[in-house]
Design an enzyme around this catalytic site. Structure first.
Site, PDB file in Angstrom:
ATOM      1  N   SER A   1       0.831  -1.195   0.000  1.00 33.01           N
ATOM      2  CA  SER A   1       0.000   0.000   0.000  1.00 33.01           C
ATOM      3  C   SER A   1       0.864   1.242   0.000  1.00 33.01           C
ATOM      4  O   SER A   1       2.043   1.202   0.341  1.00 33.01           O
ATOM      5  CB  SER A   1      -0.890   0.018   1.238  1.00 33.01           C
ATOM      6  OG  SER A   1      -0.071   0.261   2.359  1.00 33.01           O
ATOM      7  N   LYS A   2       0.230   2.329  -0.380  1.00 31.59           N
ATOM      8  CA  LYS A   2       0.931   3.603  -0.481  1.00 31.59           C
ATOM      9  C   LYS A   2       1.512   4.024   0.866  1.00 31.59           C
ATOM     10  O   LYS A   2       2.528   4.698   0.932  1.00 31.59           O
ATOM     11  CB  LYS A   2      -0.030   4.660  -1.026  1.00 31.59           C
ATOM     12  CG  LYS A   2       0.657   5.907  -1.509  1.00 31.59           C
ATOM     13  CD  LYS A   2       0.118   6.359  -2.842  1.00 31.59           C
ATOM     14  CE  LYS A   2       0.824   7.606  -3.337  1.00 31.59           C
ATOM     15  NZ  LYS A   2       2.054   7.383  -4.054  1.00 31.59           N
ATOM     16  N   ARG A   3       0.848   3.590   1.927  1.00 38.85           N
ATOM     17  CA  ARG A   3       1.297   4.003   3.256  1.00 38.85           C
ATOM     18  C   ARG A   3       2.705   3.486   3.580  1.00 38.85           C
ATOM     19  O   ARG A   3       3.469   4.119   4.259  1.00 38.85           O
ATOM     20  CB  ARG A   3       0.323   3.507   4.318  1.00 38.85           C
ATOM     21  CG  ARG A   3      -0.437   4.625   4.993  1.00 38.85           C
ATOM     22  CD  ARG A   3      -1.414   4.100   6.014  1.00 38.85           C
ATOM     23  NE  ARG A   3      -2.252   3.054   5.460  1.00 38.85           N
ATOM     24  CZ  ARG A   3      -2.336   1.831   5.979  1.00 38.85           C
ATOM     25  NH1 ARG A   3      -1.637   1.513   7.033  1.00 38.85           N
ATOM     26  NH2 ARG A   3      -3.128   0.926   5.430  1.00 38.85           N
TER      27      ARG A   3
END
Ligand code: GLU
Length: 487
Positions: free
Chosen positions: A247-249
């Site tokens: 994920s982007k996180r």
């Protein structure tokens, strides 16, 4: 006659190309090309709430950088095909395969809440499934907002053979009646993608595993329209090293970010190729042609693929090393400009500068940090010039000796090998310590503790600049109080 194999990549324009999307595009492209088929591009831009200006155009340009050339000259934009979807939805209503649903948001929220409280999976209860034509007529005349829902069977199973996962079975009673046309007249993903895949004569839908739960709805839609269904292949999820979904996180997932950091398109392609696929041999390096030749869909893994940045670095290093210094210099130029460094300095040959680090860098953006000192006078603390237990005074003397020795070398013989031969011999003949002599020379030339070899650096800088920098170091030392060992 068998239909021509046709695949498509159908991204939603969210503002960037996800690395998982690049993999889907690559596999779809390879599958089509391997079978002499067509690879098409479609932009799924019907979600008005997620619209990002310029995103579709940037997706198209990014894909082009990878050489995944599409066969449809004009990209299909779903937002330009609304009528098709509206006609399709009405056709299903007429055939009693779909129905108008007038349920308000409040009703649906309450329903969901009740179901959740009872521990039931939230799903539409079919409230509007059996409205009479008169009831529908009345609500429409009263301008009541509606959506169109697809009528799913409530019994039995829907199954299909996934090209990656084999037989997949869904219990129909667990499937919701999905909205296919929203109240604003826009279709949902399910309806639009089925109508488009049919119209575009797609034979094989290759997409991420997150779309697997949608597939029974799509299969039933094909059936309702009385259309042949395509084959489906769902690709394994991309995972972080802790096996959570990428994920982007947790890091970069945007292909554009990787390109900006100086990962080469060919390295990224090679990297995503191996995310969940292997050729069954030891081969790891593939150019696009080899990929097309070797790609076989049955070698895609079912389990999630770990996104290993070290592997990407390794592949990128490989592709960087295989460039000519000229090609690499061209690729590096924008990174120097971004850092405000002018490399059009005639005295210093950019290709030689790049070649001095070509074996080491893993990304293009490392080049500025690694070689910026060639173009800018180094800035460093004087005490860095002093080797280990040496003193400021000894360092000053050593640099003066080196300078005298270097001055004797004619400018037209100022080359790595000559410099190395003369200075090494000088150190040896005089019984000097290598560290005491070469350390301050390196710092004087580069301002750094680590750099390409002293003699290569001096050769690239040229005689005048090298001696200038050594003189600068001497002056720095002279300006200090050498008595206290520069500590
Ligand atoms: N628009 C969907 C996406 O962005 C496409 C899913 C599909 O390929 O059917 O992933």
């Amino acid at each position: 006659m068998a239909k021509k194999i046709t695949t498509r990549f159908a991204p939603s324009p969210t503002g960037f190309l996800h690395v998982g999307g690049l993999r889907t595009a690559l596999y779809s492209y390879l599958f089509a090309r391997h079978h002499g088929g067509n690879f098409l591009l479609r932009i799924e831009d019907t979600d008005q709430t997620r619209k990002v200006e310029g995103a579709a155009e940037s997706l198209i340009t990014t894909l082009e950088k990878f050489g995944l050339n599409r066969d449809n000259k004009k990209v299909v934009f779903q937002s330009e095909r609304l009528e098709k979807y509206q006609t399709g939805a009405k056709k299903l209503v007429e055939a009693s395969q779909a129905y108008y649903c007038f349920c308000s948001k409040d009703r649906l929220d309450n329903l969901r809440q009740l179901q959740t409280q009872k521990g039931l999976p939230p799903m539409y209860d079919g409230h509007c499934r059996n409205l009479t034509p008169a009831e529908i007529e009345e609500k429409i005349t009263n301008n009541q907002e509606y959506v169109i829902r697809f009528k799913m069977p409530k019994t039995g199973q829907t199954e299909f053979i996934d090209l990656v996962r084999g037989k997949v079975t869904f219990d129909n009673k667990l499937l919701d009646d999905p909205i296919i046309l929203k109240s604003d007249g826009f279709p949902t993903y399910h309806l639009a993608s089925v109508i488009d895949d049919h119209d575009m004569e797609v034979t094989d839908v290759i997409r991420g595993e997150e779309w697997l739960p949608s597939t029974p709805k799509h299969l039933l839609l094909y059936k309702a329209f009385n259309w042949d269904k395509p084959n489906f292949a769902h690709l394994p999820l991309l995972l972080n090293s802790d096996r959570t979904k990428l994920s982007k996180r947790q890091g970069d997932v945007a292909v554009e970010d990787y390109l900006a950091k100086g990962y080469l398109p060919e390295a990224l392609l090679n990297f995503v190729l191996l995310l969940g696929w292997n050729p069954g041999t030891d081969q790891e390096i593939f150019n696009l042609e080899e990929m097309i030749k070797t790609f076989a869909i049955d070698k895609i893994n079912k389990s999630g693929a770990i996104f290993n940045v070290q592997k990407l670095d390794w592949l990128n290093g490989h592709y960087l090393r295989s460039k000519s210094p000229h090609q690499l210099a061209k690729l590096c130029e924008p990174y120097f400009s971004q850092a405000g460094i002018n490399v059009k300095n005639k005295e210093i040959n950019l290709e030689k500068v790049i070649a001095s680090e070509q074996q080491r860098i893993k990304r293009l953006n490392e080049i500025v940090e690694a070689t910026g000192f060639f173009f800018q006078l180094p800035d460093y603390e004087t005490k860095l010039l002093v080797w280990k237990k040496s003193t400021g005074q000894a360092t000053l003397k050593n640099l003066e000796l080196i300078k005298i020795e270097l001055e004797k070398i004619p400018a037209n013989d100022w080359q790595t090998e000559t410099l190395e031969k003369i200075i090494t011999l000088f150190i040896k003949d005089n019984n000097y310590s290598i560290g005491d002599m070469l350390w301050p020379m390196r710092v004087a030339l580069t301002g750094r503790q680590a750099s390409p070899g002293n003699f290569e650096v001096a050769a690239i800088l040229g005689k005048t600049e090298s001696l200038n920098r050594i003189e600068m170091a001497i002056e720095k030392l002279q300006a200090k109080d050498l008595g206290n060992n520069l500590g």
